[in-house]
Design an enzyme around this catalytic site. Structure first.
Site, PDB file in Angstrom:
ATOM      1  CG  ASP A   1     -24.208  27.484 -35.935  1.00 37.90           C
ATOM      2  OD1 ASP A   1     -23.818  28.318 -35.383  1.00 37.90           O
ATOM      3  OD2 ASP A   1     -25.621  27.501 -36.238  1.00 37.90           O
TER       4      ASP A   1
ATOM      5  CB  VAL B   1     -23.885  28.996 -32.047  1.00 35.40           C
ATOM      6  CG1 VAL B   1     -23.109  28.312 -31.128  1.00 35.40           C
ATOM      7  CG2 VAL B   1     -25.250  28.699 -31.946  1.00 35.40           C
ATOM      8  CG  ASP B   2     -20.163  27.983 -36.447  1.00 33.14           C
ATOM      9  OD1 ASP B   2     -19.257  27.603 -35.256  1.00 33.14           O
ATOM     10  OD2 ASP B   2     -20.364  27.473 -37.130  1.00 33.14           O
ATOM     11  CB  VAL B   3     -21.082  34.623 -35.777  1.00 33.53           C
ATOM     12  CG1 VAL B   3     -20.820  36.241 -35.501  1.00 33.53           C
ATOM     13  CG2 VAL B   3     -21.320  34.322 -37.361  1.00 33.53           C
TER      14      VAL B   3
ATOM     15  N   GLY C   1     -16.814  32.807 -32.450  1.00 35.79           N
ATOM     16  CA  GLY C   1     -15.705  33.713 -32.864  1.00 35.79           C
ATOM     17  C   GLY C   1     -15.370  35.099 -32.224  1.00 35.79           C
TER      18      GLY C   1
END
Length: 393
Positions: free
Chosen positions: A145, A173-175, A178
């Site tokens: 991220d 950014v990961d969220v 997802g």
């Protein structure tokens, strides 16, 4: 903890084979699990998902990082380099409706579990791959991220001032990746309902970030504008920033001329509303330093609570800068139930609420995140692939 039977819910007939680790993929599969899917989390022997050890903080012996994205799942331990466990994984893929993975591209192929291999086993499978930079020229690039926030432009517009690029306080950014993966999976499931066809869903962190920077990325794509760091200010709206009240910081988010007039009336500075430098939003943005100086001098004379109590009834968006405790307290006072408390196997556990509210099939919090391999025996029995006698897995 033992798993409860899955209650009837939106996705209660969907089986998800979750080969994801860390954040983006586990967040996506947790959202699917909240909506009723039977999510089977595949973890490596020994330590399992990396985030099981990412602490402090811990809740008992468990890292809260892991707990944050793995509720409502079951866990099976498989060594994907072991031929017997590969056979078990392939049987899981054969029975799954959805496969989610976020290994580096081509890694799943090494295990005999690539999309091309999976679709031969199960033509109806929805196969979701989450990567940092896609499966093309960026396939070989590693990515976390922080790196994507840097190279993807987010840090170039985030920070206290020019020359001080700063990451966000969470792996946003990961969220976002997802969330996009979840939307893609749901769309693919709907397509399969209509056509009977499975398909591949691909999401990468860089594209998710560029899309999610909305007005900033569109400003470059459409007008060639390269934004810089504005601290807590907004590039297109004013006043829209943080001011120092007498006791703590105060957020003020004025989005239109009506709200600005109400602000000026509320703080006893009606002259600002008719000042030609501030009468329209475009003018206020052009003269934001002068406006901020005038407003800052006023806000410094009273507490944040004073200003909120005064301005909120006038329709002026404002509020104190809360810490995490203050944020949860606010959500609770507003009746949003941000921290559900449930009891499983006689043990009480808490989680952070799923923000999706469905009137007929709301998210449910059935089970705490699983202990490593807690459901291996049950899942192997269902798959018909019991472990060999003496096998420690």
């Amino acid at each position: 903890m033992a798993s409860e039977p899955i209650s009837s819910n939106t996705l209660s007939n969907i089986v998800v084979a979750d080969f994801g680790r860390v954040l983006a993929a586990p967040y996506a599969t947790m959202l699917l699990a909240d909506l009723g899917a039977d999510v089977i989390k595949v973890e490596r022997p020994g330590s399992g998902d990396d985030t099981r050890m990412w602490g402090p903080p811990f809740a008992g012996a468990d890292a809260t990082y892991f707990l944050s994205v793995n509720r409502n799942k079951r866990s099976i331990v498989l060594d994907l380099r072991d031929p017997d466990d590969q056979r078990c994984a392939r049987e899981l893929v054969r029975r799954a409706d959805v496969v989610v993975e976020n290994f580096r591209p081509a890694t799943m192929a090494e295990f005999g579990l690539s999309y091309e291999q999976a679709r031969k086993i199960n033509p109806r499978v929805i196969y979701c791959s989450i990567s940092a930079f896609g499966s093309g020229d960026g396939a070989a690039l590693p990515g976390y991220d922080l790196l994507v926030q840097a190279v993807g432009g987010l840090m170039s517009i985030t920070g206290p001032h020019s020359g001080a690029p700063t990451k966000t306080g969470v792996a946003v950014v990961d969220v976002l990746a997802g969330l996009h993966a979840t939307v893609g999976v749901l769309a693919a499931l709907r397509h399969r309902d209509v056509t009977g066809e499975g398909q591949r869903v691909e999401v990468n962190l860089l594209s998710s970030l560029l899309s999610s920077m909305v007005n900033q990325s569109a400003g470059y794509a459409l007008a060639g504008a390269v934004p810089g760091i504005l601290g807590n200010r907004h590039p297109s709206i004013a006043p829209y920033e943080i001011f120092a009240a007498a006791d703590r910081p105060l957020a003020l988010a004025v989005g239109n001329n009506r709200q600005f007039a109400a602000l000026c009336r509320g703080i006893g500075a009606e002259e600002l509303a008719v000042d030609e430098r501030f009468t329209d939003n475009t003018d206020r943005v052009a003269h934001v330093d002068e406006l901020a100086a005038r407003l800052g001098a006023v806000f410094a004379t009273q507490t944040a609570t004073h200003w909120c109590d005064l301005l909120t009834p006038l329709g002026v968006p404002c509020g104190p800068v809360n810490d995490m405790a203050g944020a949860f307290d606010l959500a609770a006072r507003l009746g949003l139930r941000p921290r559900p408390e449930l009891v499983t196997d006689g043990q009480s556990w808490a989680t952070v609420a799923n923000p999706i509210d469905l009137s007929q099939s709301p998210p449910r919090y059935r089970n705490a995140p699983p202990a490593l391999g807690a459901d291996s025996a049950d899942i192997r029995a269902w798959l018909g692939t019991p472990k060999n006698e003496g096998d420690p897995r």
